[in-house]
Design a protein around this motif. Structure first.
Motif, PDB file in Angstrom:
ATOM      1  N   PRO A 131      32.268  38.122  39.796  1.00 23.64           N
ATOM      2  CA  PRO A 131      33.168  39.106  39.188  1.00 23.64           C
ATOM      3  C   PRO A 131      33.268  38.893  37.684  1.00 23.64           C
ATOM      4  O   PRO A 131      33.157  37.772  37.208  1.00 23.64           O
ATOM      5  CB  PRO A 131      34.511  38.810  39.857  1.00 23.64           C
ATOM      6  CG  PRO A 131      34.417  37.414  40.335  1.00 23.64           C
ATOM      7  CD  PRO A 131      32.979  37.164  40.643  1.00 23.64           C
ATOM      8  N   ARG A 132      33.422  39.991  36.981  1.00 18.15           N
ATOM      9  CA  ARG A 132      33.514  39.882  35.526  1.00 18.15           C
ATOM     10  C   ARG A 132      34.914  40.164  35.013  1.00 18.15           C
ATOM     11  O   ARG A 132      35.202  40.045  33.845  1.00 18.15           O
ATOM     12  CB  ARG A 132      32.477  40.810  34.904  1.00 18.15           C
ATOM     13  CG  ARG A 132      31.063  40.327  35.256  1.00 18.15           C
ATOM     14  CD  ARG A 132      29.996  41.283  34.848  1.00 18.15           C
ATOM     15  NE  ARG A 132      30.009  42.483  35.660  1.00 18.15           N
ATOM     16  CZ  ARG A 132      29.165  43.494  35.480  1.00 18.15           C
ATOM     17  NH1 ARG A 132      28.264  43.431  34.517  1.00 18.15           N
ATOM     18  NH2 ARG A 132      29.218  44.557  36.245  1.00 18.15           N
ATOM     19  N   LEU A 133      35.761  40.560  35.938  1.00 15.74           N
ATOM     20  CA  LEU A 133      37.184  40.709  35.608  1.00 15.74           C
ATOM     21  C   LEU A 133      37.931  39.739  36.513  1.00 15.74           C
ATOM     22  O   LEU A 133      37.733  39.746  37.724  1.00 15.74           O
ATOM     23  CB  LEU A 133      37.665  42.137  35.859  1.00 15.74           C
ATOM     24  CG  LEU A 133      36.947  43.255  35.096  1.00 15.74           C
ATOM     25  CD1 LEU A 133      37.507  44.609  35.513  1.00 15.74           C
ATOM     26  CD2 LEU A 133      37.085  43.080  33.592  1.00 15.74           C
ATOM     27  N   ARG A 134      38.744  38.902  35.918  1.00 15.04           N
ATOM     28  CA  ARG A 134      39.463  37.923  36.728  1.00 15.04           C
ATOM     29  C   ARG A 134      40.949  38.247  36.728  1.00 15.04           C
ATOM     30  O   ARG A 134      41.545  38.403  35.653  1.00 15.04           O
ATOM     31  CB  ARG A 134      39.242  36.516  36.180  1.00 15.04           C
ATOM     32  CG  ARG A 134      37.892  35.942  36.602  1.00 15.04           C
ATOM     33  CD  ARG A 134      37.731  34.535  36.107  1.00 15.04           C
ATOM     34  NE  ARG A 134      37.619  34.499  34.648  1.00 15.04           N
ATOM     35  CZ  ARG A 134      38.231  33.608  33.879  1.00 15.04           C
ATOM     36  NH1 ARG A 134      39.027  32.707  34.412  1.00 15.04           N
ATOM     37  NH2 ARG A 134      38.064  33.630  32.571  1.00 15.04           N
ATOM     38  N   VAL A 135      41.504  38.333  37.902  1.00 17.60           N
ATOM     39  CA  VAL A 135      42.940  38.581  37.998  1.00 17.60           C
ATOM     40  C   VAL A 135      43.681  37.285  37.679  1.00 17.60           C
ATOM     41  O   VAL A 135      43.509  36.278  38.349  1.00 17.60           O
ATOM     42  CB  VAL A 135      43.318  39.077  39.407  1.00 17.60           C
ATOM     43  CG1 VAL A 135      44.835  39.188  39.531  1.00 17.60           C
ATOM     44  CG2 VAL A 135      42.659  40.418  39.692  1.00 17.60           C
ATOM     45  N   LEU A 136      44.464  37.282  36.627  1.00 19.81           N
ATOM     46  CA  LEU A 136      45.245  36.097  36.289  1.00 19.81           C
ATOM     47  C   LEU A 136      46.574  36.100  37.037  1.00 19.81           C
ATOM     48  O   LEU A 136      47.074  35.070  37.447  1.00 19.81           O
ATOM     49  CB  LEU A 136      45.522  36.049  34.776  1.00 19.81           C
ATOM     50  CG  LEU A 136      44.296  36.024  33.856  1.00 19.81           C
ATOM     51  CD1 LEU A 136      44.733  35.916  32.398  1.00 19.81           C
ATOM     52  CD2 LEU A 136      43.365  34.870  34.209  1.00 19.81           C
ATOM     53  N   ARG A 137      47.127  37.299  37.181  1.00 15.48           N
ATOM     54  CA  ARG A 137      48.445  37.363  37.805  1.00 15.48           C
ATOM     55  C   ARG A 137      48.737  38.783  38.272  1.00 15.48           C
ATOM     56  O   ARG A 137      48.424  39.745  37.578  1.00 15.48           O
ATOM     57  CB  ARG A 137      49.514  36.950  36.785  1.00 15.48           C
ATOM     58  CG  ARG A 137      50.914  36.806  37.361  1.00 15.48           C
ATOM     59  CD  ARG A 137      51.867  36.134  36.392  1.00 15.48           C
ATOM     60  NE  ARG A 137      52.087  36.934  35.189  1.00 15.48           N
ATOM     61  CZ  ARG A 137      51.626  36.635  33.989  1.00 15.48           C
ATOM     62  NH1 ARG A 137      50.891  35.544  33.817  1.00 15.48           N
ATOM     63  NH2 ARG A 137      51.884  37.391  32.961  1.00 15.48           N
ATOM     64  N   LEU A 138      49.317  38.885  39.441  1.00 14.95           N
ATOM     65  CA  LEU A 138      49.865  40.165  39.892  1.00 14.95           C
ATOM     66  C   LEU A 138      51.378  40.004  39.974  1.00 14.95           C
ATOM     67  O   LEU A 138      51.877  38.967  40.404  1.00 14.95           O
ATOM     68  CB  LEU A 138      49.338  40.543  41.285  1.00 14.95           C
ATOM     69  CG  LEU A 138      47.853  40.828  41.446  1.00 14.95           C
ATOM     70  CD1 LEU A 138      47.579  41.297  42.879  1.00 14.95           C
ATOM     71  CD2 LEU A 138      47.357  41.865  40.458  1.00 14.95           C
ATOM     72  N   GLU A 139      52.090  41.006  39.549  1.00 10.90           N
ATOM     73  CA  GLU A 139      53.549  40.931  39.678  1.00 10.90           C
ATOM     74  C   GLU A 139      54.101  42.321  39.904  1.00 10.90           C
ATOM     75  O   GLU A 139      53.445  43.324  39.620  1.00 10.90           O
ATOM     76  CB  GLU A 139      54.174  40.286  38.441  1.00 10.90           C
ATOM     77  CG  GLU A 139      53.858  41.015  37.143  1.00 10.90           C
ATOM     78  CD  GLU A 139      54.000  40.119  35.917  1.00 10.90           C
ATOM     79  OE1 GLU A 139      54.987  39.375  35.850  1.00 10.90           O
ATOM     80  OE2 GLU A 139      53.122  40.167  35.040  1.00 10.90           O
ATOM     81  N   GLU A 140      55.328  42.330  40.415  1.00 12.09           N
ATOM     82  CA  GLU A 140      55.981  43.613  40.610  1.00 12.09           C
ATOM     83  C   GLU A 140      56.779  43.930  39.348  1.00 12.09           C
ATOM     84  O   GLU A 140      57.395  43.046  38.780  1.00 12.09           O
ATOM     85  CB  GLU A 140      56.864  43.556  41.857  1.00 12.09           C
ATOM     86  CG  GLU A 140      56.002  43.522  43.118  1.00 12.09           C
ATOM     87  CD  GLU A 140      56.735  43.063  44.356  1.00 12.09           C
ATOM     88  OE1 GLU A 140      57.948  43.278  44.437  1.00 12.09           O
ATOM     89  OE2 GLU A 140      56.072  42.476  45.242  1.00 12.09           O
ATOM     90  N   PRO A 141      56.719  45.176  38.903  1.00  8.35           N
ATOM     91  CA  PRO A 141      57.442  45.513  37.679  1.00  8.35           C
ATOM     92  C   PRO A 141      58.944  45.419  37.904  1.00  8.35           C
ATOM     93  O   PRO A 141      59.410  45.492  39.041  1.00  8.35           O
ATOM     94  CB  PRO A 141      57.017  46.957  37.390  1.00  8.35           C
ATOM     95  CG  PRO A 141      56.544  47.494  38.684  1.00  8.35           C
ATOM     96  CD  PRO A 141      56.044  46.342  39.487  1.00  8.35           C
ATOM     97  N   PRO A 142      59.704  45.217  36.829  1.00  7.51           N
ATOM     98  CA  PRO A 142      61.154  45.146  36.987  1.00  7.51           C
ATOM     99  C   PRO A 142      61.686  46.402  37.675  1.00  7.51           C
ATOM    100  O   PRO A 142      61.210  47.514  37.418  1.00  7.51           O
ATOM    101  CB  PRO A 142      61.669  45.046  35.547  1.00  7.51           C
ATOM    102  CG  PRO A 142      60.508  45.351  34.658  1.00  7.51           C
ATOM    103  CD  PRO A 142      59.269  45.107  35.444  1.00  7.51           C
ATOM    104  N   VAL A 143      62.645  46.213  38.546  1.00  8.83           N
ATOM    105  CA  VAL A 143      63.200  47.344  39.295  1.00  8.83           C
ATOM    106  C   VAL A 143      64.238  48.044  38.428  1.00  8.83           C
ATOM    107  O   VAL A 143      65.042  47.409  37.758  1.00  8.83           O
ATOM    108  CB  VAL A 143      63.868  46.833  40.600  1.00  8.83           C
ATOM    109  CG1 VAL A 143      64.435  47.986  41.406  1.00  8.83           C
ATOM    110  CG2 VAL A 143      62.852  46.046  41.419  1.00  8.83           C
TER     111      VAL A 143
END
Lengths: 270, 400
Positions: free
Chosen positions: A235-247
């Motif tokens: 892969p050439r794009l690496r996911v560093l972090r997934l998060e849920e946006p502020p509610v």
């Protein structure tokens, strides 16, 4: 003009109605025990191809996907909706619900460049005159695969498709596409890659008899490495972090229109 | 490090999202160049050369660029990149950029990044997935970073004050795979949807295309753009270019008023970054209320006209307060905010139109800003006793 062979790329995604959560670790989303469906834009692309066959404009409709073994569900749905046969290009290592396999894009599974590369190989093998895809998958929201595929093949491209007409006796299609200011019409030389927007058609529902028939239609599984004729690129794009946006804070109820305007005026919004 | 921004335009003017994209490009550091390609784009090239932060404008003119087809523009971008070796290539995440950028990336064998909302570093970006329900921070290991930029996430670069150099490019030979035939663009005098400060959007609750007039009337009072949910577009109430959502336009105005919109996830994806969200819906359970700052559970067919009328009177009221108009407040005589509100002087035609409405004044405010709730329909046309404060100062208006 002889009826066309049409390849439709489809994707299995988390159902649009599911509230998606980040899995522990923050690199993938929770997939286990979550309802999956055929990406809605892929359904529209497939519907268009099936209608072409019903009108005698298409000879054969092949549904293909690049994904894990689970993606067979999406292909069975595609077969129930009218595809003649299906090809699963299986990602290595992406076992049941394993999340990102090698070549993962910004979402889970294969990213658009890898999917496009695999579809290009299928095009080489199947020689369709038309490839129909959804304009984007509702999981990664990338909106790239069709364009990259057209680039690899050096074909014309028609994105955000809202109408498709074959030019009789010629080797082109006339399309209408949705753009920011309204609509535009293009003529594209065949072979071409088209990506379906929402208003191209209203997809049908799979009927029970068709779901039963779909179980007997051919579904081929081909490992990705075999199709690519070599190792799967990293892969050439690496996911560093997934998060849920502020509610957002929920609504304050206002009782009347004057009260609403008073609140907006107090905020300086009007 | 250097960045190429592909300008979006119509051979006449630059599309606003290009200015937001230039801001994103500047944030990367390094020199920013802008590619302007079209059939006759000297004017746009001049416009771009004045944008702050642009060092160089590359201009390519050819009949093949009619319709800005990705098939024709891609070889030009690739050639330009070969010549200058950019580290980043980008465009706005509009129909134009979304169509073109992945094709360019495909030709350069690079994984593109769609619709970025934040730049953490020159190789690390934030984008949304799952209809805006997940934020993804990702690192791009490509030698060239190719991406599209969400316009609402970056300020517009100042359109004046810059002085970029201009350079003409020799267009590569036409590809000829596709041909632009024609277009039907929606004409509107209202602000552009993605850059408007106020957006009024309608959903299936409007019940018909004709009923959208209620929203246009309200929008006129607020100097707002009008948008729609997917349901309203699918039902044929309004054209596709009004759609706000995951697959339509992304908007982030100061004020977003959702009327008769239930609030499907895919619609929320297009508007939930708005500063203030108002929802008007008769269904108290509608999910739109979960993201709205202010929710009004009401029948839109009553609430929207009431809002429009009150805003008309508010405009009249602020004129009374600020400009000391001494006119009858017949709302139908007053068109939105076109009245001079600061400075106090109106053109003669305004004055005549205002006076034609004649006495008595409306509202019960004093010299201070009017209290909205006190300006109700009943107050209009009441005695003018509350307005003696301005009668003397501006009585000359009445003599016209």
């Amino acid at each position: 003009m002889a009826p066309l062979k049409v390849l439709v790329g489809v994707k299995r995604v988390i159902d649009f109605a599911v509230k998606v959560r980040v899995a522990p670790g923050g690199h993938v989303v929770q997939e286990q025990g979550v309802k999956h469906s055929l990406n809605p834009f892929c359904e529209i692309a497939l519907e268009e191809a099936v209608r072409m066959r019903e009108r005698g404009e298409a000879a054969e409709v092949i549904a293909a996907t690049v994904g894990s073994r689970q993606s067979q569900d999406a292909l069975r749905t595609a077969l129930a909706l009218g595809a003649d046969r299906a090809v699963l290009v299986e990602l290595p290592g992406a076992g049941p619900e394993q999340g990102a396999g090698p070549g993962a894009g910004p979402g889970q599974g294969a990213g658009p460049p890898l999917v496009a590369a695999a579809l290009a190989k299928l095009v080489e093998r199947e020689k369709p005159q038309l490839v129909l895809l959804g304009k984007q998958a509702i999981d990664d929201d990338c909106n790239q695969t069709g364009q990259i595929l057209a680039a690899i093949l050096d074909w014309s491209q028609g994105t955000f498709l809202s109408r498709l007409e074959l030019d009789p006796g010629s080797s082109s299609v006339r399309i209408q596409r949705e753009v920011d200011g309204g609509l535009e019409q293009l003529r594209l030389q065949l072979p071409t890659v088209l990506t379906a927007d929402l208003r191209l058609n209203q997809p049908r529902y799979a009927t029970l008899p068709n779901i039963m028939k779909a179980k007997k239609k051919p579904l081929e599984v081909q490992p990705l490495e075999q199709l690519l004729g070599g190792p799967v690129p990293p892969p050439r794009l690496r996911v560093l972090r997934l998060e849920e946006p502020p509610v957002r804070q929920g609504a304050q109820r206002v009782e009347s229109v004057p009260a609403l305007l008073e609140r907006l005026a107090a905020l300086g919004r009007i | 490090q250097s960045t190429l921004v592909i300008a979006e335009h119509n051979n006449e003017t630059l599309t606003p999202i290009t200015l937001n994209t230039i801001t994103a490009a500047k944030r990367l550091g390094g020199e920013v160049s802008c590619l302007v390609a079209g059939t006759s784009c000297d004017k746009v090239a001049q416009e771009v050369s004045k944008v702050q932060g642009v060092a160089k404008v590359l201009v390519a003119q050819h009949d093949a660029y009619k319709g800005f087809l990705a098939e024709e523009l891609t070889p030009l971008v690739v050639e330009t990149h070969k010549k200058y070796n950019y580290t980043h290539i980008c465009a706005g995440a509009s129909a134009f950029g979304k169509n073109l950028i992945p094709r360019v990336a495909g030709k350069l064998d690079v994984a593109p990044v769609s619709d970025i909302i934040e730049i953490k570093s020159p190789d690390t970006f934030v984008r949304t997935m799952y209809a805006g329900n997940i934020l993804c921070t990702l690192q791009c290991d490509e030698a060239i970073k190719i991406f599209t930029v969400r316009g609402t996430s970056f300020e517009a670069a100042p359109a004046s004050g810059g002085s970029a150099s201009l350079e003409k490019l020799t267009p590569p030979p036409p590809v000829g795979l596709s041909e632009w035939i024609d277009q039907e663009l929606t004409k509107s005098d209202r602000p552009e949807l993605t850059s408007a400060k106020v957006v009024v959007s309608g959903g299936r609750g409007l019940k018909s295309g004709e009923n959208f007039k209620l929203l246009y009337d309200l929008a006129d009072q607020l100097h707002a753009a009008v948008g729609a949910s997917r349901a309203a577009v699918d039902a044929g109430f309004v054209p596709n270019d009004l759609q706000v959502g995951q697959t339509g336009k992304i908007v982030a105005p100061e004020l977003y008023i959702a009327v008769g919109i239930s609030g499907a996830i895919q619609h929320l994806a297009g508007m939930k970054d708005s500063k203030t969200i108002v929802a008007i819906n008769k269904d108290p359970e509608a999910p739109i209320f979960q993201v709205a700052d202010f929710g009004l559970v009401a029948d839109l067919f009553q609430a929207v006209p009431e809002m429009t009328e009150l805003l008309k009177k508010k405009h009249c009221g602020s004129m009374l307060a600020q400009d000391c108009w001494k006119v009858r407040c017949a709302p139908e005589d007053i068109i939105g905010c076109s009245w001079p509100r600061a400075g106090g002087m109106a053109s003669p035609s305004h004055t005549i139109r205002a006076v034609a409405g004649t006495l008595p004044s409306c509202g019960s405010g004093g010299p201070s800003a009017p209290n909205l709730s006190s300006i109700s329909g009943a107050a209009c046309g009441q005695s003018m006793s509350g307005f003696s404060w301005n009668t003397l100062r501006f009585s000359w208006f009445l003599q016209l």
